[in-house]
Design an enzyme around this catalytic site. Structure first.
Site, PDB file in Angstrom:
ATOM      1  N   THR A  25       2.672   1.993   6.736  1.00 55.51           N
ATOM      2  CA  THR A  25       2.231   2.404   8.186  1.00 55.51           C
ATOM      3  C   THR A  25       3.790   2.967   8.743  1.00 55.51           C
ATOM      4  O   THR A  25       3.706   3.828   9.478  1.00 55.51           O
ATOM      5  CB  THR A  25       2.046   1.064   9.049  1.00 55.51           C
ATOM      6  OG1 THR A  25       0.594   0.596   8.509  1.00 55.51           O
ATOM      7  CG2 THR A  25       2.082   1.342  10.541  1.00 55.51           C
ATOM      8  N   THR A  45       3.119  -3.091   4.978  1.00 49.03           N
ATOM      9  CA  THR A  45       2.800  -4.445   5.372  1.00 49.03           C
ATOM     10  C   THR A  45       1.944  -5.039   4.449  1.00 49.03           C
ATOM     11  O   THR A  45       1.778  -6.487   4.426  1.00 49.03           O
ATOM     12  CB  THR A  45       2.532  -4.526   6.721  1.00 49.03           C
ATOM     13  OG1 THR A  45       1.342  -4.065   7.071  1.00 49.03           O
ATOM     14  CG2 THR A  45       3.892  -4.173   7.565  1.00 49.03           C
TER      15      THR A  45
END
Length: 348
Positions: A14, A92
């Protein structure tokens, strides 16, 4: 004294996303140089940073081979002798797996910090650039040398062995729910409050490809076919995420015994957020019965971290004494009443 040299290795995720034509985020689209060019660093740090774009992929696509490649890059940087610290940006979803793997397999000769973001760079209120800047600040602090791999996220320092993703979208994406943080970042200041509870260990040395280790979760009336599927699929080890103190449905005992007869390593951890497995009960499917069938209890690691640890151990040249090695890796210093009484008596 030569200026510090901080290497930032980018892997995608991300934190390196761009907006796709669909309006959604294309994870890993930004190369490392593009990502770091947008981060705001004080000049004394910016001049010390060099960027290595290693991967550009979402972290759900990270493989065991990728982990080995990242480790090799880190080892080469350590061996150069003039690198002060390493920062790794990562998606993540599997950040905690990568951080723990590196914590197990890298010498603690210089700080290694892993970070990511919950919001992509193009989203309002993104945490991408502040997390990168904080990770570099932490890596630049000499006091972080020897602490093992750290996760820096949302102004918080976490030990890799205890870091877990705790929110799918909020900025406080990672925490150490059972132990708390090691410190925090406040602007340009880094404050260390604690040190990791486990003593540093010699880095593990995987010398071959890490083998497949599956995670199988126990739940109400779960079928033993789940274990059979892992065996048939070629798993060399199975982490059982047990109920409570390490329990499974009684129908699992036979297939676990069969797995052990086939030399498949069976490890039992608890699915609970806090508390270790323990032989507290005597019934079919209890931890006592699982150990009698040849399973190895692991007290203080969750399933994902136990999986990484077992896969690394199975990739070493010496795969004997797995139970002893897993115990050494997973259990922090612990004292029982006898030890406490002895120490109090001897010091009186």
């Amino acid at each position: 004294m030569p200026a510090p040299r901080i290497v930032v290795m980018t892997t995608g995720g991300t934190i390196a996303s761009e907006r796709d034509v669909s309006g959604r985020s294309l994870s890993g689209a930004l190369a490392g140089a593009d990502l770091l060019s947008r981060a705001s660093l004080p000049e004394h740090l910016a001049s010390c940073v060099e960027v290595h774009s290693v991967l550009q992929k979402p972290s759900n696509a990270i493989t065991l081979d990728d982990l080995s490649m990242l480790r090799q890059h880190c080892l080469e940087l350590i061996q150069e002798g003039n690198v002060s610290a390493i920062v790794i940006t990562h998606g993540t979803d599997t950040l905690e797996d990568t951080a723990w793997f590196l914590d197990l397999t890298l010498p603690r000769k210089l700080p290694v910090v892993v970070t990511g973001s919950q919001r992509p760079p193009h989203q309002a209120g993104t945490d991408a650039f502040c997390n990168i800047a904080d990770a570099i600040r932490v890596a630049a602090i000499p006091a972080t040398r020897g602490l093992g791999v750290l996760v820096v996220f949302n102004q918080t320092l976490l030990a890799a062995r205890h870091a877990r993703k705790v929110s799918s979208y909020q900025l406080h994406g990672f925490a150490s729910p059972t132990t708390g943080p090691l410190g925090y970042v406040d602007g340009d200041d880094v404050c260390l409050l604690n040190q990791p509870g486990s003593a540093p260990v010699l880095p593990l040395q995987p010398v071959q490809a890490m083998p497949r280790v599956d995670i199988v979760t126990a739940y109400l009336d779960a079928s033993p076919d789940l274990i059979q599927a892992s065996i048939s699929g070629g798993a060399c080890g199975i982490i059982i995420e047990g109920l409570g103190r390490g329990h499974v449905p009684p129908t699992w005992l036979d297939i676990i015994s069969q797995a052990r007869a086939l030399q498949v390593v069976i490890v039992v951890v608890s699915s609970c957020l806090a508390g270790p497995v323990h032989q507290s009960y005597e019934f079919a499917g209890s931890l006592a019965s699982l150990e009698q069938a040849g399973a190895i209890p692991v007290r203080d690691l969750n399933a994902r971290k136990a999986r990484i640890a077992l896969s690394v151990l199975l990739a070493e040249s010496d795969t004997s004494n797995l139970a002893i090695k897993l115990k050494a890796l997973s259990e922090p210093s612990r004292f029982n009443d006898n030890v406490i009484q002895t120490r109090c008596t001897s010091s009186a």
